[in-house]
Design an enzyme around this catalytic site. Structure first.
Site, PDB file in Angstrom:
ATOM      1  N   ARG A 198     -36.768 -35.368  30.031  1.00 34.32           N
ATOM      2  CA  ARG A 198     -37.853 -34.748  30.976  1.00 34.32           C
ATOM      3  C   ARG A 198     -37.948 -33.358  30.618  1.00 34.32           C
ATOM      4  O   ARG A 198     -37.035 -32.591  30.322  1.00 34.32           O
ATOM      5  CB  ARG A 198     -37.537 -34.999  32.547  1.00 34.32           C
ATOM      6  CG  ARG A 198     -37.571 -36.240  33.022  1.00 34.32           C
ATOM      7  CD  ARG A 198     -38.927 -36.764  33.142  1.00 34.32           C
ATOM      8  NE  ARG A 198     -39.256 -37.992  33.784  1.00 34.32           N
ATOM      9  CZ  ARG A 198     -39.284 -39.188  32.942  1.00 34.32           C
ATOM     10  NH1 ARG A 198     -39.284 -39.197  31.423  1.00 34.32           N
ATOM     11  NH2 ARG A 198     -39.583 -40.363  33.537  1.00 34.32           N
ATOM     12  N   GLU A 217     -46.134 -31.092  32.683  1.00 32.93           N
ATOM     13  CA  GLU A 217     -47.262 -31.872  31.919  1.00 32.93           C
ATOM     14  C   GLU A 217     -48.603 -32.106  32.668  1.00 32.93           C
ATOM     15  O   GLU A 217     -48.572 -32.187  33.828  1.00 32.93           O
ATOM     16  CB  GLU A 217     -46.683 -33.212  31.661  1.00 32.93           C
ATOM     17  CG  GLU A 217     -45.420 -33.122  30.864  1.00 32.93           C
ATOM     18  CD  GLU A 217     -44.565 -34.444  30.390  1.00 32.93           C
ATOM     19  OE1 GLU A 217     -45.115 -35.571  30.593  1.00 32.93           O
ATOM     20  OE2 GLU A 217     -43.533 -34.298  29.949  1.00 32.93           O
ATOM     21  N   HIS A 249     -45.921 -37.228  25.366  1.00 32.77           N
ATOM     22  CA  HIS A 249     -45.031 -37.985  25.980  1.00 32.77           C
ATOM     23  C   HIS A 249     -45.272 -39.274  25.455  1.00 32.77           C
ATOM     24  O   HIS A 249     -45.859 -40.219  26.246  1.00 32.77           O
ATOM     25  CB  HIS A 249     -45.198 -37.932  27.453  1.00 32.77           C
ATOM     26  CG  HIS A 249     -44.103 -38.215  28.328  1.00 32.77           C
ATOM     27  ND1 HIS A 249     -43.928 -37.579  29.361  1.00 32.77           N
ATOM     28  CD2 HIS A 249     -43.134 -39.245  28.326  1.00 32.77           C
ATOM     29  CE1 HIS A 249     -42.753 -38.195  30.017  1.00 32.77           C
ATOM     30  NE2 HIS A 249     -42.542 -39.505  29.350  1.00 32.77           N
TER      31      HIS A 249
HETATM   32  N1  NDP Z   1     -40.103 -39.607  26.557  1.00 31.77           N
HETATM   33  C1  NDP Z   1     -40.288 -40.792  27.349  1.00 31.77           C
HETATM   34  O1  NDP Z   1     -41.201 -41.139  27.123  1.00 31.77           O
HETATM   35  C2  NDP Z   1     -39.001 -41.470  27.819  1.00 31.77           C
HETATM   36  C3  NDP Z   1     -38.224 -40.648  28.595  1.00 31.77           C
HETATM   37  N2  NDP Z   1     -37.291 -41.149  29.299  1.00 31.77           N
HETATM   38  C4  NDP Z   1     -36.033 -40.538  29.923  1.00 31.77           C
HETATM   39  O2  NDP Z   1     -34.933 -40.778  29.489  1.00 31.77           O
HETATM   40  C5  NDP Z   1     -33.973 -40.815  30.372  1.00 31.77           C
HETATM   41  C6  NDP Z   1     -32.706 -41.605  30.063  1.00 31.77           C
HETATM   42  O3  NDP Z   1     -33.140 -43.144  30.057  1.00 31.77           O
HETATM   43  P1  NDP Z   1     -31.655 -44.166  29.947  1.00 31.77           P
HETATM   44  O4  NDP Z   1     -31.022 -43.888  28.603  1.00 31.77           O
HETATM   45  O5  NDP Z   1     -32.319 -45.468  30.183  1.00 31.77           O
HETATM   46  O6  NDP Z   1     -30.905 -43.500  31.227  1.00 31.77           O
HETATM   47  P2  NDP Z   1     -29.151 -44.202  31.330  1.00 31.77           P
HETATM   48  O7  NDP Z   1     -29.108 -43.814  32.907  1.00 31.77           O
HETATM   49  O8  NDP Z   1     -29.097 -45.368  30.547  1.00 31.77           O
HETATM   50  O9  NDP Z   1     -28.659 -42.836  30.602  1.00 31.77           O
HETATM   51  C7  NDP Z   1     -28.497 -41.775  31.109  1.00 31.77           C
HETATM   52  C8  NDP Z   1     -27.299 -41.078  30.671  1.00 31.77           C
HETATM   53  O10 NDP Z   1     -27.407 -39.728  30.966  1.00 31.77           O
HETATM   54  C9  NDP Z   1     -25.992 -39.341  31.626  1.00 31.77           C
HETATM   55  N3  NDP Z   1     -26.175 -38.266  32.402  1.00 31.77           N
HETATM   56  C10 NDP Z   1     -26.850 -38.040  33.607  1.00 31.77           C
HETATM   57  N4  NDP Z   1     -26.476 -36.951  34.283  1.00 31.77           N
HETATM   58  C11 NDP Z   1     -25.806 -36.267  33.213  1.00 31.77           C
HETATM   59  C12 NDP Z   1     -25.374 -34.666  33.155  1.00 31.77           C
HETATM   60  N5  NDP Z   1     -25.653 -34.013  34.167  1.00 31.77           N
HETATM   61  N6  NDP Z   1     -24.657 -34.181  31.976  1.00 31.77           N
HETATM   62  C13 NDP Z   1     -24.456 -35.178  31.163  1.00 31.77           C
HETATM   63  N7  NDP Z   1     -24.915 -36.499  31.066  1.00 31.77           N
HETATM   64  C14 NDP Z   1     -25.670 -36.819  32.311  1.00 31.77           C
HETATM   65  C15 NDP Z   1     -25.742 -40.649  32.348  1.00 31.77           C
HETATM   66  O11 NDP Z   1     -24.201 -40.471  32.498  1.00 31.77           O
HETATM   67  P3  NDP Z   1     -23.388 -41.427  33.464  1.00 31.77           P
HETATM   68  O12 NDP Z   1     -22.907 -42.553  32.590  1.00 31.77           O
HETATM   69  O13 NDP Z   1     -22.246 -40.561  33.938  1.00 31.77           O
HETATM   70  O14 NDP Z   1     -24.299 -41.883  34.593  1.00 31.77           O
HETATM   71  C16 NDP Z   1     -25.951 -41.619  31.319  1.00 31.77           C
HETATM   72  O15 NDP Z   1     -25.109 -41.746  30.163  1.00 31.77           O
HETATM   73  C17 NDP Z   1     -34.611 -41.135  31.726  1.00 31.77           C
HETATM   74  O16 NDP Z   1     -34.254 -41.082  32.787  1.00 31.77           O
HETATM   75  C18 NDP Z   1     -36.182 -40.678  31.372  1.00 31.77           C
HETATM   76  O17 NDP Z   1     -36.196 -39.556  32.132  1.00 31.77           O
HETATM   77  C19 NDP Z   1     -37.150 -42.586  29.373  1.00 31.77           C
HETATM   78  C20 NDP Z   1     -38.101 -43.405  28.722  1.00 31.77           C
HETATM   79  C21 NDP Z   1     -39.157 -42.831  27.901  1.00 31.77           C
HETATM   80  O1  LIG Z   2     -40.769 -41.278  30.414  1.00 32.30           O
HETATM   81  C1  LIG Z   2     -40.988 -42.448  30.533  1.00 32.30           C
HETATM   82  C2  LIG Z   2     -40.061 -43.212  31.457  1.00 32.30           C
HETATM   83  O2  LIG Z   2     -39.884 -44.624  31.267  1.00 32.30           O
HETATM   84  O3  LIG Z   2     -39.426 -42.677  32.045  1.00 32.30           O
END
Ligand code: NDP
Ligand SMILES: O=CC(=O)O
Length: 318
Positions: A238, A267, A285
């Protein structure tokens, strides 16, 4: 028939499936709902399928009082635009679309990593403008990717999918920083004890944490100073996870080498100072922008909505 609001135009397959079950209003606009529109929607519809940026914040729930709406079935995995605590207090389920987005978003991370390392968008701009004067052995030299070290910040679903691509596809050494201990990173990878250690070890940094109060400006000026001056920074998470003015300053002052971005703080606003830099790759995005992926996300959001309006817990309740 129950009334639902879909806040952006979705693929036909999803709209057809929604219309077969509900009285559907589709908002034909790419701007996010503002607080007043979001509060009004909570009072007007039985269910809402919102997405990126729609302002379901605490103020909107205060304004809506006791809402008619039973579920915010978010189209997307990231739901930082929804105050899930305020929603729960108001008796509104929140669900998202985990997994449906993972591979496509990891692919966009790799697209950015490769394009930025190999100066692909800069080269494309030159070629398109008719500015290519012929092949030269020292022309437009970029950064070699194979065998380098990548640091993944946030080793969740998308982080692990990126790690797999880096390790198996490009023989990269993978290190990562994550809030909690990750038992199974999916590839040989070292969990670093601190963000600073991960940033300092890497040739490439890829951010894949969710947007939240906790991750707001997680990557700031200090983080860029922790990176190598040859380091390449990629953000697919994000926009507000990164302090954008600090990123611009780091790029302008060569604190880091280059950046590839899919997301921005405000955005669709992309600062002129960022657009003026040749050493950045800028995508609008595009993380999940593939038809099958958007269909799967939509059908998943709809399943959540149907469950909640049938009086059941949605399968992907957050
Ligand atoms: N560009 C785009 O179009 C897209 C963007 N995204 C973004 O990607 C993000 C991640 O998605 P996804 O992988 O499915 O989510 P997940 O919940 O599977 O993974 C997020 C990871 O980040 C870790 N985390 C959370 N907070 C912190 C922190 N403060 N410091 C370090 N690590 C942290 C979590 O750790 P823990 O194991 O402790 O929970 C977890 O392992 C979404 O929330 C979205 O914002 C997603 C899809 C499309
Ligand atoms: O940014 C896209 C999402 O799935 O989150």
């Amino acid at each position: 028939m129950k009334k639902i609001l879909i806040t952006r135009i979705l693929p036909d397959k999803v709209l057809d499936a929604a219309r077969a079950k509900f009285d559907v209003t589709v908002r034909d606009d790419v701007t996010p709902l503002n607080v007043n529109e979001a509060a009004d929607a909570l009072q007007t519809y039985d269910g809402i399928l919102p997405t990126l940026g729609d302002a379901f914040d605490a103020t909107c729930f205060e304004q809506a009082g006791k809402p008619r709406c039973k579920i915010l079935a978010n189209f997307g995995v990231g739901y930082n635009h929804i105050d899930a605590t305020a929603a729960a207090k108001a008796g509104v389920f929140v669900s998202n679309t985990p997994g449906a987005v993972t591979d496509a978003t990891a692919d966009i991370a790799m697209t950015l990593l490769l394009m930025t390392a190999r100066r692909a968008s800069e080269g494309e701009r030159i070629t398109r403008a008719g500015g290519w004067k012929g092949w030269g052995p020292v022309q437009m030299l970029g950064t070699h990717v194979t065998g380098k070290t990548v640091a993944i910040i946030g080793m969740g679903r998308i982080g692990k999918a990126i790690a797999k691509r880096c390790h198996y596809g490009f023989d990269m050494n993978v290190v990562f920083y994550n809030r909690s201990i990750v038992q199974e990173p999916g590839v040989p990878a070292e969990q670093m004890p601190t963000l600073e250690a991960a940033l300092g070890a890497a040739d490439f940094v890829v951010v894949a944490v969710p947007g939240s109060k906790e991750t707001h400006h997680l990557i700031d000026g200090n983080a860029f100073r922790d990176m190598k001056s040859t380091g390449i920074f990629i953000n697919i998470s994000r926009g507000d996870v990164v302090d954008e003015p600090a990123l611009i300053s780091a790029l302008q002052n060569k604190v880091i080498h280059a950046a590839g971005l899919d997301v921005y703080e405000q955005e669709p606003f992309v600062p002129e100072a960022l657009r003026a830099l040749d050493n950045v790759t800028l995508l609008p995005h595009l993380g999940t922008a593939a038809l099958e992926v958007r269909e799967n996300m939509g059908m998943m959001a709809l399943d959540n909505l149907i469950a909640a309006l049938d009086g059941k817990a949605p399968p992907n309740k957050v």
